[in-house]
Motif scaffolding. Sequence first.
Motif, PDB file in Angstrom:
ATOM      1  N   TRP A   1       0.837  -1.206   0.000  1.00  0.00           N
ATOM      2  CA  TRP A   1       0.000   0.000   0.000  1.00  0.00           C
ATOM      3  C   TRP A   1       0.869   1.252   0.000  1.00  0.00           C
ATOM      4  O   TRP A   1       0.575   2.224  -0.713  1.00  0.00           O
ATOM      5  N   LEU A   2       1.944   1.248   0.792  1.00  0.00           N
ATOM      6  CA  LEU A   2       2.849   2.397   0.819  1.00  0.00           C
ATOM      7  C   LEU A   2       3.537   2.585  -0.535  1.00  0.00           C
ATOM      8  O   LEU A   2       3.686   3.718  -1.015  1.00  0.00           O
ATOM      9  N   ARG A   3       3.951   1.493  -1.135  1.00  0.00           N
ATOM     10  CA  ARG A   3       4.545   1.569  -2.475  1.00  0.00           C
ATOM     11  C   ARG A   3       3.531   2.144  -3.471  1.00  0.00           C
ATOM     12  O   ARG A   3       3.871   2.964  -4.335  1.00  0.00           O
ATOM     13  N   SER A   4       2.277   1.712  -3.332  1.00  0.00           N
ATOM     14  CA  SER A   4       1.220   2.191  -4.214  1.00  0.00           C
ATOM     15  C   SER A   4       0.984   3.684  -4.028  1.00  0.00           C
ATOM     16  O   SER A   4       0.792   4.428  -4.996  1.00  0.00           O
ATOM     17  N   LEU A   5       1.002   4.135  -2.779  1.00  0.00           N
ATOM     18  CA  LEU A   5       0.807   5.560  -2.488  1.00  0.00           C
ATOM     19  C   LEU A   5       1.908   6.398  -3.122  1.00  0.00           C
ATOM     20  O   LEU A   5       1.645   7.427  -3.760  1.00  0.00           O
ATOM     21  N   VAL A   6       3.150   5.957  -2.957  1.00  0.00           N
ATOM     22  CA  VAL A   6       4.277   6.674  -3.560  1.00  0.00           C
ATOM     23  C   VAL A   6       4.130   6.695  -5.085  1.00  0.00           C
ATOM     24  O   VAL A   6       4.350   7.720  -5.740  1.00  0.00           O
ATOM     25  N   PHE A   7       3.748   5.570  -5.644  1.00  0.00           N
ATOM     26  CA  PHE A   7       3.562   5.452  -7.091  1.00  0.00           C
ATOM     27  C   PHE A   7       2.514   6.441  -7.589  1.00  0.00           C
ATOM     28  O   PHE A   7       2.731   7.156  -8.580  1.00  0.00           O
ATOM     29  N   VAL A   8       1.377   6.512  -6.911  1.00  0.00           N
ATOM     30  CA  VAL A   8       0.303   7.417  -7.318  1.00  0.00           C
ATOM     31  C   VAL A   8       0.781   8.871  -7.270  1.00  0.00           C
ATOM     32  O   VAL A   8       0.539   9.654  -8.199  1.00  0.00           O
ATOM     33  N   VAL A   9       1.476   9.236  -6.192  1.00  0.00           N
ATOM     34  CA  VAL A   9       1.995  10.602  -6.074  1.00  0.00           C
ATOM     35  C   VAL A   9       2.979  10.898  -7.205  1.00  0.00           C
ATOM     36  O   VAL A   9       2.928  11.967  -7.835  1.00  0.00           O
ATOM     37  N   VAL A  10       3.858   9.956  -7.475  1.00  0.00           N
ATOM     38  CA  VAL A  10       4.896  10.160  -8.494  1.00  0.00           C
ATOM     39  C   VAL A  10       4.287  10.327  -9.887  1.00  0.00           C
ATOM     40  O   VAL A  10       4.675  11.233 -10.643  1.00  0.00           O
ATOM     41  N   ILE A  11       3.310   9.476 -10.247  1.00  0.00           N
ATOM     42  CA  ILE A  11       2.807   9.544 -11.623  1.00  0.00           C
ATOM     43  C   ILE A  11       2.010  10.824 -11.871  1.00  0.00           C
ATOM     44  O   ILE A  11       2.017  11.360 -12.992  1.00  0.00           O
TER      45      ILE A  11
ATOM     46  N   MET B   1      -4.453   1.200  -3.532  1.00  0.00           N
ATOM     47  CA  MET B   1      -3.746  -0.078  -3.607  1.00  0.00           C
ATOM     48  C   MET B   1      -3.581  -0.566  -5.047  1.00  0.00           C
ATOM     49  O   MET B   1      -4.538  -0.622  -5.819  1.00  0.00           O
ATOM     50  N   ARG B   2      -2.356  -0.898  -5.413  1.00  0.00           N
ATOM     51  CA  ARG B   2      -2.038  -1.530  -6.688  1.00  0.00           C
ATOM     52  C   ARG B   2      -1.453  -2.905  -6.386  1.00  0.00           C
ATOM     53  O   ARG B   2      -0.560  -3.026  -5.543  1.00  0.00           O
ATOM     54  N   LYS B   3      -1.930  -3.941  -7.067  1.00  0.00           N
ATOM     55  CA  LYS B   3      -1.491  -5.299  -6.796  1.00  0.00           C
ATOM     56  C   LYS B   3      -0.549  -5.786  -7.893  1.00  0.00           C
ATOM     57  O   LYS B   3      -0.788  -5.525  -9.076  1.00  0.00           O
ATOM     58  N   PRO B   4       0.511  -6.495  -7.541  1.00  0.00           N
ATOM     59  CA  PRO B   4       1.441  -7.002  -8.551  1.00  0.00           C
ATOM     60  C   PRO B   4       0.762  -8.021  -9.465  1.00  0.00           C
ATOM     61  O   PRO B   4      -0.131  -8.760  -9.039  1.00  0.00           O
ATOM     62  N   GLY B   5       1.180  -8.066 -10.718  1.00  0.00           N
ATOM     63  CA  GLY B   5       0.646  -9.046 -11.659  1.00  0.00           C
ATOM     64  C   GLY B   5       0.824  -8.587 -13.084  1.00  0.00           C
ATOM     65  O   GLY B   5       1.399  -7.527 -13.362  1.00  0.00           O
TER      66      GLY B   5
END
Length: 243
Positions: A7-17, A196-200
Amino acid sequence: MANAIQWLRSLVFVVVIYAWMAILGILFFPYALLTKRGALSACKLYARSVIWMAGWMVGIKGEVRGIVPKDEVMIAAKHQSFFDILLIFNAIPHGKFIMKRELLWTPVIGLYAKRLGCIPVDRGRKGTAIAKMVKDVATEFSEPGQLVIYPQGTRVAPGAKKPYKVGSAILYDGLGMPCVPVAANVGVFWPRTGIMRKPGRAVVEFLDPIAPGVPRSDFMAQLEQAIESQSNLLMKEAGFDPS
């Protein structure tokens, strides 16, 4: 613990993009104003960047299957999240999207969508909106490109049911072009809402085209059958049971 980290990785990802969207929008602004090619270059760079970042930041590997159309066609696609837009746009030479009118007032997105030749639609005025959409599409097709429409009209979560709208058939009749259906499973990994982003492996798949001239009711039936059946298979492949 693993979910919290993801979830933390997803949050950072959303902010970055979204920060990256603003940065590219500003950097390419003069070029985009001068020429539509500038807007296209900026949007292509953004799509490629986010697809790449999704792989190493949150573990979503984007994949495009099928024969990607290069000529002028209508593309009718399953829409589950922002990621299917990026995968489709990155794959085709010059995508123009049917989009809700409110997005025109969104910073960065509105300007670049207009420069790309995207067609805004007022979803609250159905009859008027369809007539105007057909007229606007005829105008924009004075320049080459692939018109992308989401026949269900909005993002639809995996497993959810939403009817296919007649606007797709009206455009298909009016354009006299082949229609390429596109299936997707991206919503399994990148949901329509939330952080939340899930790997796949997130897949969009270009399917066999529907030739011009199919009667409206038959076209709608073929389109829905092609998109829904293959999307269900892709979601099952991803470990999600759409039933």
